[in-house]
Motif scaffolding. Structure first.
Motif, PDB file in Angstrom:
ATOM      1  N   PRO A 159       0.810  -1.208   0.000  1.00  0.00           N
ATOM      2  CA  PRO A 159       0.000   0.000   0.000  1.00  0.00           C
ATOM      3  C   PRO A 159       0.856   1.276   0.000  1.00  0.00           C
ATOM      4  O   PRO A 159       1.860   1.356   0.695  1.00  0.00           O
TER       5      PRO A 159
ATOM      6  N   CYS B 157       0.884   9.403  -1.232  1.00  0.00           N
ATOM      7  CA  CYS B 157      -0.462   9.929  -1.016  1.00  0.00           C
ATOM      8  C   CYS B 157      -0.394  10.951   0.113  1.00  0.00           C
ATOM      9  O   CYS B 157      -0.342  10.591   1.291  1.00  0.00           O
TER      10      CYS B 157
ATOM     11  N   GLU C   5      -1.189  11.042  -5.079  1.00  0.00           N
ATOM     12  CA  GLU C   5      -2.507  10.489  -5.385  1.00  0.00           C
ATOM     13  C   GLU C   5      -3.622  11.481  -5.121  1.00  0.00           C
ATOM     14  O   GLU C   5      -4.677  11.421  -5.773  1.00  0.00           O
TER      15      GLU C   5
ATOM     16  N   SER D  27      -4.999  10.958  -9.055  1.00  0.00           N
ATOM     17  CA  SER D  27      -5.548   9.664  -8.636  1.00  0.00           C
ATOM     18  C   SER D  27      -5.606   8.636  -9.756  1.00  0.00           C
ATOM     19  O   SER D  27      -5.681   7.428  -9.487  1.00  0.00           O
TER      20      SER D  27
ATOM     21  N   TYR E 134      -4.887   3.026  -7.690  1.00  0.00           N
ATOM     22  CA  TYR E 134      -6.190   2.365  -7.587  1.00  0.00           C
ATOM     23  C   TYR E 134      -6.383   1.868  -6.150  1.00  0.00           C
ATOM     24  O   TYR E 134      -5.425   1.700  -5.394  1.00  0.00           O
ATOM     25  N   ARG E 135      -7.646   1.648  -5.794  1.00  0.00           N
ATOM     26  CA  ARG E 135      -7.996   1.160  -4.464  1.00  0.00           C
ATOM     27  C   ARG E 135      -8.346  -0.327  -4.534  1.00  0.00           C
ATOM     28  O   ARG E 135      -9.134  -0.747  -5.369  1.00  0.00           O
ATOM     29  N   SER E 136      -7.733  -1.104  -3.668  1.00  0.00           N
ATOM     30  CA  SER E 136      -8.022  -2.534  -3.608  1.00  0.00           C
ATOM     31  C   SER E 136      -9.280  -2.782  -2.778  1.00  0.00           C
ATOM     32  O   SER E 136      -9.484  -2.158  -1.735  1.00  0.00           O
ATOM     33  N   LYS E 137     -10.092  -3.704  -3.232  1.00  0.00           N
ATOM     34  CA  LYS E 137     -11.293  -4.077  -2.492  1.00  0.00           C
ATOM     35  C   LYS E 137     -10.978  -5.068  -1.374  1.00  0.00           C
ATOM     36  O   LYS E 137     -11.845  -5.387  -0.561  1.00  0.00           O
TER      37      LYS E 137
ATOM     38  N   ALA F  19      -9.381   1.070   3.855  1.00  0.00           N
ATOM     39  CA  ALA F  19      -8.649   2.336   3.820  1.00  0.00           C
ATOM     40  C   ALA F  19      -8.104   2.641   5.218  1.00  0.00           C
ATOM     41  O   ALA F  19      -8.739   2.284   6.216  1.00  0.00           O
TER      42      ALA F  19
ATOM     43  N   ASN G 153      -5.294   0.504   1.476  1.00  0.00           N
ATOM     44  CA  ASN G 153      -5.762  -0.149   0.244  1.00  0.00           C
ATOM     45  C   ASN G 153      -5.380   0.607  -1.020  1.00  0.00           C
ATOM     46  O   ASN G 153      -5.954   0.377  -2.084  1.00  0.00           O
ATOM     47  N   LEU G 154      -4.425   1.526  -0.923  1.00  0.00           N
ATOM     48  CA  LEU G 154      -4.028   2.314  -2.084  1.00  0.00           C
ATOM     49  C   LEU G 154      -2.813   1.678  -2.763  1.00  0.00           C
ATOM     50  O   LEU G 154      -1.784   1.448  -2.131  1.00  0.00           O
TER      51      LEU G 154
END
Length: 359
Positions: free
Chosen positions: A134, A156, A176, A180, A184-187, A191, A194-195
Motif C-alpha cells: 500500500p 499519497c 494520489e 488519482s 487504484y484502491r483494492s477491495k 482504507a 488499500n491504495l
C-alpha cells in the motif's frame, strides 16, 4: 555490454523450459540471471517471443543483447535497461502486510516514521510490478532519498513540511491526492491501507508529466572481492529499529531471505519470499519533533557508522552524504569505497541506538 544466447531445440521429446519473466529482462526476483525467457505474456503490455517450436529438426537461436542494470549490476535486456526508474513510498504497519511489489524493487530503503513504525521507499527500474503498495504519505527525509537519485516518487499526501519542500525543491512527485488516475484502491483491504499503483501506471505518469532522469547508482558492484573473505561471518542478521518492530535475514545460496517479526516476508502480488543480495544498515541521528503527530527527523547528511552485509560476511563501514541531492556512499576501514554484490539491496536507515545483531 554482453549477450545472452538462448537455444530452443526442436525435434526432441522435451519442450523448451519456460520461466516467468515479469522483469521484462533476464534477471529473477533475487537478481539472478534467468537461463530461459518465457513465451508467456509479460505484464504491462510487453511482447512475448517464440523461442522455438516442436516437431522440426533445427535449433532456434535467440540473441538477446544485455547490459548491466544501473541499480543492481545484474545483466538485463537492453529494453529493460532503458525502462524509466521511479520510487514508491510503501507503508509497513502490520495491517499493511504483506505488501505487494516489493520483490520487484531494485533497492528498498526502510526508515522510521511516527510511533516507532517503519516505512519503505522502494526503487523500481529493472523489473516491472503489476501491483505496488500500500502507498502512503511522504516525509521530508523519505523524499530526500528520491531527490538524491533525482527520481520521481509516488505517495499519497504527506506532512506539511514535506509537501512544502516538494514545492521548494521542485521534486518530481506523483501525489494520489491530485493525480488519482495513476493509482487504484483494492477491495481486499480497508482504507487507508488499500491504495496501490503499478509499473504500468507509474510509467504512464512519468510520460504524461514529463519526468525523466539520468542518475546512476553511486555505489558500484563487484562479485569477486577477495578481501572480504577474511571478514566475520554473518549468516543471520536481526535489525531492531524500535521496540515496536524488528526484521531479520537468513543467508543461504547467496541470498538473504527476509523475515518480519519472525515470519517470512512475502510479496502478496507474486507469492514469493522476499530476498536480496545485500543488506545495508546505516546508523544516524533520529530526533522526535514533539509535534502532535509524533513526526521525527532522520538525519541523512553528514557521516556515521554503518554495516554492509554481503556474501554471508559483515563489513564495518562508514557512510557519507554531502548535500541534499547527493547519494550516500559507503567506505571500509581503509577509506576505500565499498562495492555491493550484484543483485537487489535492502537498506536500513535507523537510529544510532538501534539494535543490530548477526551470527
Amino acid at each position: 555490454m554482453c549477450a545472452l544466447f538462448i537455444f530452443g531445440l526442436s525435434g526432441c521429446n522435451e519442450t523448451p523450459k519456460e520461466v516467468n519473466d515479469s522483469s521484462n529482462g533476464v534477471e529473477n526476483a533475487n537478481g539472478q540471471v534467468n537461463e530461459n525467457i518465457s513465451s508467456e505474456a509479460k505484464p504491462d503490455g510487453a511482447d512475448s517471443e517464440d523461442i522455438g517450436e516442436n516437431g522440426g529438426q533445427e535449433a532456434a537461436v535467440q540473441y538477446i543483447e544485455t547490459v548491466k542494470s544501473r541499480y543492481t549490476g545484474v545483466p538485463v535486456s537492453a529494453e529493460a535497461a532503458e525502462s524509466p526508474a521511479y520510487m514508491v513510498i510503501v507503508e509497513n504497519l502490520r495491517s499493511a502486510r504483506p505488501q505487494s511489489g516489493i520483490s520487484k524493487a531494485d533497492i528498498v530503503f526502510e526508515t522510521l516514521a511516527e510511533g516507532g513504525i517503519t516505512r519503505y521507499i522502494a526503487l523500481f527500474q529493472s523489473q516491472k510490478a503489476d501491483s505496488i503498495g500500500p502507498v502512503r504519505s511522504t516525509r521530508p527525509y523519505i523524499q530526500e532519498l528520491a531527490a538524491s537519485f533525482d527520481l520521481p516518487f509516488a505517495h499519497c499526501g504527506g506532512s506539511m513540511q514535506a509537501l512544502s519542500e516538494v514545492k521548494k525543491y521542485s521534486l518530481m512527485n506523483i501525489n494520489e491526492m491530485w493525480r488519482s488516475s495513476y493509482f487504484y484502491r483494492s477491495k481486499n483491504r480497508r482504507a487507508p491501507h488499500n491504495l496501490y499503483t503499478s509499473s504500468g501506471k507509474m510509467e504512464k505518469a512519468l510520460q504524461n508529466l514529463g519526468y525523466s532522469h539520468d542518475e546512476d547508482f553511486a555505489i558500484g558492484f563487484d562479485d569477486e572481492p577477495t578481501e572480504y573473505e577474511r571478514l566475520e561471518n554473518a549468516y543471520e542478521i536481526k535489525v531492531v529499529p524500535s521496540k515496536y518492530t524488528n526484521s531479520s535475514f537468513k543467508y543461504a545460496d547467496g541470498v538473504y531471505q527476509r523475515y518480519q517479526e519472525g515470519k517470512k516476508d512475502m510479496d502478496m502480488a507474486t507469492s514469493s519470499h522476499i530476498g536480496v543480495r545485500n543488506v545495508v544498515v546505516q546508523l544516524t541521528s533520529i530526533v522526535n519533533l514533539n509535534d502532535k503527530e509524533g513526526h521525527v527527523n532522520v538525519k541523512l547528511d553528514g557521516t556515521g557508522s554503518a554495516y554492509v552485509f554481503r556474501d554471508g560476511k559483515v563489513i564495518n563501514a562508514t557512510w557519507s552524504k554531502d548535500v541534499f541531492r547527493a547519494q550516500t556512499r559507503l567506505y571500509d576501514g581503509s577509506g576505500s569505497e565499498i562495492k555491493l554484490k550484484s543483485g537487489k539491496t535492502w537498506w536500513y536507515i535507523i537510529g544510532k541506538n538501534s539494535s543490530v545483531e548477526w551470527k
